[in-house]
Design a protein around this motif. Structure first.
Motif, short mmCIF file in Angstrom:
data_model
loop_
_atom_site.label_atom_id
_atom_site.label_comp_id
_atom_site.label_asym_id
_atom_site.label_seq_id
_atom_site.Cartn_x
_atom_site.Cartn_y
_atom_site.Cartn_z
N TYR A 165 0.86 -1.19 0.00
CA TYR A 165 0.00 0.00 0.00
C TYR A 165 0.89 1.23 0.00
CZ TYR A 165 1.01 0.65 5.01
OH TYR A 165 1.64 0.85 6.23
N SER A 166 0.29 2.39 -0.20
CA SER A 166 0.98 3.67 -0.10
C SER A 166 0.29 4.54 0.93
CB SER A 166 1.01 4.38 -1.46
OG SER A 166 1.91 3.73 -2.34
N LEU A 167 1.04 5.50 1.46
CA LEU A 167 0.55 6.31 2.57
C LEU A 167 0.63 7.79 2.20
CD1 LEU A 167 -0.27 6.43 5.65
CD2 LEU A 167 2.19 6.64 6.14
N TYR A 168 -0.48 8.51 2.43
CA TYR A 168 -0.52 9.96 2.24
C TYR A 168 -0.78 10.63 3.59
CZ TYR A 168 -2.01 14.64 0.93
OH TYR A 168 -2.11 15.99 0.84
N ILE A 169 -0.01 11.66 3.88
CA ILE A 169 -0.20 12.45 5.09
C ILE A 169 -0.48 13.89 4.68
CG2 ILE A 169 0.80 13.22 7.28
CD1 ILE A 169 0.52 10.22 7.19
N GLY A 170 -1.61 14.44 5.09
CA GLY A 170 -1.99 15.80 4.70
C GLY A 170 -1.73 16.83 5.79
N ILE A 171 -1.01 17.88 5.43
CA ILE A 171 -0.76 19.02 6.33
C ILE A 171 -1.47 20.23 5.71
CG2 ILE A 171 0.97 20.47 7.46
CD1 ILE A 171 1.02 17.52 8.32
N PRO A 172 -2.65 20.59 6.23
CA PRO A 172 -3.51 21.56 5.53
C PRO A 172 -3.23 23.02 5.86
CG PRO A 172 -4.65 20.72 7.44
CD PRO A 172 -3.30 20.05 7.44
N PHE A 173 -1.95 23.38 5.95
CA PHE A 173 -1.58 24.76 6.28
C PHE A 173 -0.68 25.33 5.19
CE2 PHE A 173 -1.74 22.39 10.40
CZ PHE A 173 -2.96 22.89 10.82
N CYS A 174 -0.84 26.62 4.93
CA CYS A 174 0.00 27.34 3.97
C CYS A 174 0.32 28.72 4.51
CB CYS A 174 -0.73 27.49 2.63
SG CYS A 174 -0.53 26.07 1.51
N GLY B 297 1.90 15.81 1.85
CA GLY B 297 1.48 16.95 1.04
C GLY B 297 0.57 17.87 1.81
N GLY B 298 -0.20 18.64 1.09
CA GLY B 298 -1.06 19.59 1.78
C GLY B 298 -1.93 20.38 0.85
N GLY B 299 -2.05 21.69 1.12
CA GLY B 299 -1.22 22.51 1.96
C GLY B 299 0.27 22.49 1.64
N THR B 300 1.00 22.98 2.59
CA THR B 300 2.45 23.04 2.48
C THR B 300 3.06 22.52 3.78
OG1 THR B 300 2.25 25.03 1.10
CG2 THR B 300 4.43 24.53 1.98
N PRO B 301 3.55 21.28 3.79
CA PRO B 301 4.10 20.71 5.03
C PRO B 301 5.19 21.56 5.68
CG PRO B 301 3.79 19.00 3.40
CD PRO B 301 3.51 20.30 2.71
N THR B 302 5.97 22.27 4.86
CA THR B 302 7.06 23.05 5.44
C THR B 302 6.61 24.38 6.04
OG1 THR B 302 7.57 23.65 3.14
CG2 THR B 302 9.04 22.07 4.22
N THR B 303 5.29 24.60 6.16
CA THR B 303 4.83 25.71 6.98
C THR B 303 5.02 25.38 8.46
OG1 THR B 303 2.58 24.82 6.84
CG2 THR B 303 3.11 26.67 5.40
N LEU B 304 5.17 24.10 8.79
CA LEU B 304 5.44 23.71 10.16
C LEU B 304 6.81 24.21 10.60
CD1 LEU B 304 4.23 19.97 10.19
CD2 LEU B 304 2.90 22.03 10.69
N ASP B 305 6.95 24.52 11.89
CA ASP B 305 8.26 24.86 12.44
C ASP B 305 9.18 23.65 12.35
OD1 ASP B 305 7.46 27.39 13.07
OD2 ASP B 305 7.01 26.96 15.17
N PRO B 306 10.50 23.85 12.41
CA PRO B 306 11.41 22.71 12.38
C PRO B 306 11.10 21.66 13.44
CG PRO B 306 12.64 24.74 12.09
CD PRO B 306 11.24 25.14 12.39
N GLU B 307 10.72 22.10 14.64
CA GLU B 307 10.42 21.14 15.71
C GLU B 307 9.15 20.35 15.38
OE1 GLU B 307 10.86 24.42 16.12
OE2 GLU B 307 12.92 24.39 16.95
N GLU B 308 8.14 21.04 14.83
CA GLU B 308 6.90 20.37 14.45
C GLU B 308 7.15 19.41 13.29
OE1 GLU B 308 4.06 24.20 15.64
OE2 GLU B 308 4.82 23.94 13.59
#
Length: 479
Positions: free
Chosen positions: A161-170, A220-231
């Motif tokens: 299978y394949s896995l998608y993780i959504g980060i809905p922030f920009c 993907g998202g959104g833009t996953p790299t809107t998260l802080d480095p720690e997040e």
């Protein structure tokens, strides 16, 4: 507005999509009733045929097509679409590059025929006969289908299978965007809550799919790299905590927007087994970036790309969009020249799609649809630039209301193809999706596909995470 009156409730979606392709700047309504509008289009389903008429102010006339008694639904649908195409093509003196094809996955047709043992010439002639597709688009779809078939040959269809993780922030919401995407500034205090809910969903998936092989991961998202480095670090650590990544063939993170990329975030990404990232300019024209709501400069795009290379990323994708507000052939040529200087490993060329939920609709009301200009020439400019960089087309899909009625094509260097991109289009492997607005697709051995969706709203996703997991339990109960 173009009104279409039909005498039976059949094929409304297909009728609407095809007629809309001929009238991209107008609303199209398909109504099942007797029409009195003298400018309307009339489609009558008869016992062994279909009749199409144009209203008097559309110069009248029409055509009729017969089908054999007992014809199946697919045959009748194809005959209907051929009839609509022939009448409108003649009336408007206009041809569509994809003919009667209105679905988003045209490569599925040649892919299936290749599986059945058809020769390429036979596939092309059959597609031209049934769908009135142009020779150029037919050859493109066959070429991509062959490449997809080869790329996907190493996947574990039965036990993978394949896995998608959504980060809905920009950082901001782009003018054309209709994806689940929310300004990070508004949600900053709840990112931790979102990651808590996401971890709960991920933990369930790791148990439900224990013993199955994970082929690809896409964040993907959104833009996953809107998260802080720690997040970001916390998110990526979840992958190793809950999944065996030993068989993963591709691990993609959309870095996406240049105004979300920093050296520290790239260093965080590099700590993990990520094989592919995206740095997406959409255009290299400064004025257009401002119009579409991207609060970064062209120079920031170049700097972000250079930083990613310095960090050692050797598979970087870039996205561009053709048909953006006010852009000309010269603007597209300039964009691809600037991208060629950076030498990305893959280039995804999108044709602008006007989505109902995007701010672009309001922009069109104020400025007119004629300002969105995509042509054969702009498509050729982008394709040639990709080919000159040593790339080849490897996946293709279409969307409703696309500028110029064209397509989105992914180009890549050999060995740098985006496997997940093909999977999401061809629907040949189960994709488990986590996060707000994501959609899981379970593919059964017989080709049947079932889906379940997560709510789009971030607060609702956090508050109803147990319900989201229950939805997945019902979908994957006998996995």
């Amino acid at each position: 507005m173009q009104k279409v009156f039909i005498n039976k409730p059949q094929f409304e979606y297909d009728i609407h999509s095809l007629i809309k392709a001929f009238y991209p700047g107008e609303d199209v309504k398909v109504l099942c009733m007797e029409g009195r509008d003298p400018e309307a289009i009339f489609i009558d389903f008869e016992e062994n045929g279909i009749r199409m008429r144009l209203g008097k102010k559309m110069e009248g006339g029409g055509c009729r097509a017969q089908y054999a008694a007992g014809a199946g639904r697919t045959e009748i649908k194809n005959i209907l679409k051929q009839l609509i195409y022939e009448v409108l093509s003649k009336h408007l003196e206009k041809e569509l590059p994809w003919g009667t094809l209105t679905g988003i996955r045209p490569t599925k047709i040649p892919m299936g025929m290749l599986e059945e043992g058809w020769e390429e010439d036979g596939i092309l002639e059959e597609m031209k006969r049934i769908y009135f597709i142009s020779e150029e688009k037919g050859k493109l779809s066959i070429d991509i289908a062959k490449r997809e078939k080869q790329i996907l040959s190493s996947l574990h269809y039965k036990d993978g299978y394949s896995l998608y993780i959504g980060i809905p922030f920009c950082p901001t919401t782009c003018l054309y965007c209709s994806f689940p995407s929310y300004p990070i500034g508004v949600w900053k205090k709840r990112v931790g809550d979102y990651l808590d809910a996401l971890e709960k969903e991920i933990a369930y998936i790791s148990k439900a799919y224990e013993g199955k092989l994970l082929d690809t991961v896409y964040i993907g998202g959104g833009t996953p790299t809107t998260l802080d480095p720690e997040e970001l670090d916390r998110l990526l650590a979840l992958m190793g905590k809950y999944f065996d990544l030993g068989c993963v063939q591709e691990f993609t993170v959309e870095a996406g927007r240049a105004d979300s990329i920093t050296e520290q975030k790239l260093e965080t990404l590099k700590k993990y087994p990520i094989t592919r990232i995206s740095v997406n300019p959409q255009t290299m024209k400064e004025e257009t970036l401002k119009i579409i709501g991207r609060h970064h400069s062209v120079e920031q795009v170049k700097d972000a790309f250079a930083m990613a290379r310095r960090e050692g990323f050797d598979n970087i994708n870039m996205d561009i969009i053709l048909g953006l507000p006010g852009e000309t052939q010269e603007d597209v040529a300039y964009t691809v020249r600037e991208i060629a200087k950076l030498r990305p490993d893959s280039l995804t060329v999108h044709s602008l799609a006007v989505k109902r939920a995007s701010g672009l609709n309001r922009w069109i009301e104020e400025n007119g649809i004629s300002a969105l200009n995509n042509t054969d020439i702009t498509m050729e400019i982008a394709a040639k630039a990709a080919m000159d960089m040593g790339m080849r087309p490897y996946y293709l899909y279409r969307q409703k209301n696309m500028s110029g009625n064209f397509e989105n094509v992914g180009y890549a260097q050999p060995g740098k193809y985006g496997i997940y991109n093909i999977l999401i289009m061809e629907e040949v492997q189960t994709i488990v999706a986590c996060g707000a607005g994501s959609i899981s697709k379970r593919v059964y051995p017989d080709g049947r596909i079932e889906r379940c969706e997560n709510v789009k709203d971030v607060a609702q996703y956090i508050d109803r995470i147990d319900e989201m997991i229950e939805r997945k339990k019902r979908l994957f109960l006998d996995s």
